[in-house]
Design a protein around this motif. Structure first.
Motif, PDB file in Angstrom:
ATOM      1  N   THR A  11      -6.419   7.659 -10.169  1.00 29.71           N
ATOM      2  CA  THR A  11      -6.494   8.760  -9.212  1.00 29.71           C
ATOM      3  C   THR A  11      -7.123   8.275  -7.919  1.00 29.71           C
ATOM      4  N   ALA A  12      -6.502   8.632  -6.807  1.00 29.87           N
ATOM      5  CA  ALA A  12      -7.059   8.370  -5.478  1.00 29.87           C
ATOM      6  C   ALA A  12      -7.144   9.719  -4.788  1.00 29.87           C
TER       7      ALA A  12
ATOM      8  N   ARG B 113      -6.200   7.024   0.444  1.00 35.78           N
ATOM      9  CA  ARG B 113      -6.006   5.572   0.483  1.00 35.78           C
ATOM     10  C   ARG B 113      -5.714   5.089  -0.920  1.00 35.78           C
ATOM     11  N   VAL B 114      -4.560   4.454  -1.070  1.00 32.30           N
ATOM     12  CA  VAL B 114      -4.120   3.945  -2.370  1.00 32.30           C
ATOM     13  C   VAL B 114      -4.101   2.422  -2.289  1.00 32.30           C
ATOM     14  N   ASN B 115      -4.777   1.745  -3.211  1.00 28.77           N
ATOM     15  CA  ASN B 115      -4.899   0.306  -3.149  1.00 28.77           C
ATOM     16  C   ASN B 115      -3.643  -0.459  -3.529  1.00 28.77           C
TER      17      ASN B 115
ATOM     18  N   VAL C  71      -7.513  16.620  -1.700  1.00 32.47           N
ATOM     19  CA  VAL C  71      -6.169  16.242  -2.143  1.00 32.47           C
ATOM     20  C   VAL C  71      -6.318  15.003  -3.014  1.00 32.47           C
ATOM     21  N   ALA C  72      -5.458  14.898  -4.009  1.00 31.14           N
ATOM     22  CA  ALA C  72      -5.522  13.735  -4.901  1.00 31.14           C
ATOM     23  C   ALA C  72      -4.116  13.300  -5.273  1.00 31.14           C
ATOM     24  N   LEU C  73      -3.966  11.998  -5.477  1.00 33.22           N
ATOM     25  CA  LEU C  73      -2.745  11.416  -6.011  1.00 33.22           C
ATOM     26  C   LEU C  73      -3.090  10.900  -7.392  1.00 33.22           C
ATOM     27  N   ILE C  74      -2.406  11.429  -8.397  1.00 36.98           N
ATOM     28  CA  ILE C  74      -2.685  11.060  -9.787  1.00 36.98           C
ATOM     29  C   ILE C  74      -1.450  10.349 -10.333  1.00 36.98           C
ATOM     30  N   SER C  75      -1.650   9.107 -10.799  1.00 33.66           N
ATOM     31  CA  SER C  75      -0.540   8.323 -11.334  1.00 33.66           C
ATOM     32  C   SER C  75      -1.024   7.527 -12.537  1.00 33.66           C
TER      33      SER C  75
ATOM     34  N   LEU D 171       0.831  -1.193   0.000  1.00 37.74           N
ATOM     35  CA  LEU D 171       0.000   0.000   0.000  1.00 37.74           C
ATOM     36  C   LEU D 171       0.866   1.243   0.000  1.00 37.74           C
ATOM     37  N   ALA D 172       0.328   2.294  -0.530  1.00 37.64           N
ATOM     38  CA  ALA D 172       1.054   3.558  -0.617  1.00 37.64           C
ATOM     39  C   ALA D 172       0.156   4.701  -0.184  1.00 37.64           C
ATOM     40  N   ASP D 173      -0.355   4.627   1.018  1.00 37.74           N
ATOM     41  CA  ASP D 173      -1.276   5.646   1.509  1.00 37.74           C
ATOM     42  C   ASP D 173      -0.549   6.936   1.872  1.00 37.74           C
TER      43      ASP D 173
END
Length: 168
Positions: free
Chosen positions: A148-149, A162-164, A140-144, A16-18
């Motif tokens: 997107t999470a 939370r990143v799966n 906030v968002a993490l885009i890769s 996981l990469a939360d």
């Protein structure tokens, strides 16, 4: 003599990469901290901070002339600069910025200071200081490449993404 044979099975669990995000009101500089609370590195990816839906209509106050009130502070990276590939330009009155990550290790943090003001006519701490509840609703968002999470700030000035799975 009997022998007891014990076989251990290792069960693979997903990496996981939360990311936890904290906002701290400060004088004269406010601080945002993004921490990789997961078990694997994050990046390349983009972290997006959007204050547009905050309860108090928060904006960045980066110059003495413009949308902000009284005290102003430009963007300054104060931790984790080696993990950043770039940072979007932040203009006075903006409510959004992007941090392009090269790689953020597990337990690693990126922090920056900037001045944040609210746009309410009558706010709890005045427009130059932001209370915990005033940032509630900001995102906030993490885009890769994996998608997107996102997370939403609560009334304690914290958000969680939370990143799966790992993004690298």
């Amino acid at each position: 003599m009997k022998y007891l044979i014990v076989t251990a099975c290792l069960v693979a669990s997903p990496a996981l990469a939360d990311i936890s995000v904290e906002f701290r009101e400060g004088a004269p500089k406010d601080r945002f901290t993004f921490t990789n609370t997961g078990t694997c590195a994050i990046g390349p990816a983009t972290l997006e901070l959007d204050l547009g839906d905050s309860a108090a209509g928060l904006i960045f106050d980066t110059t003495g002339a413009g949308a902000g009130v009284e005290v102003f502070q430009p963007y300054e990276t104060v931790a984790g600069a080696a993990s950043l590939a770039s940072v979007s330009q932040v203009r006075d009155g903006d409510n959004r910025l992007e941090l392009s990550l090269s790689k953020l290790a597990p337990g690693g943090s990126i922090a920056f200071t900037i001045d944040v003001d609210d746009t309410l006519r009558d706010s709890a701490l005045g427009q130059i200081r932001v209370s915990d509840s005033e940032i509630a609703g900001a995102t906030v968002a993490l885009i890769s490449a994996q998608g997107t999470a996102s997370g939403v700030f609560d009334a304690t000035s914290a958000a969680f993404i939370r990143v799966n799975s790992c993004t690298s």
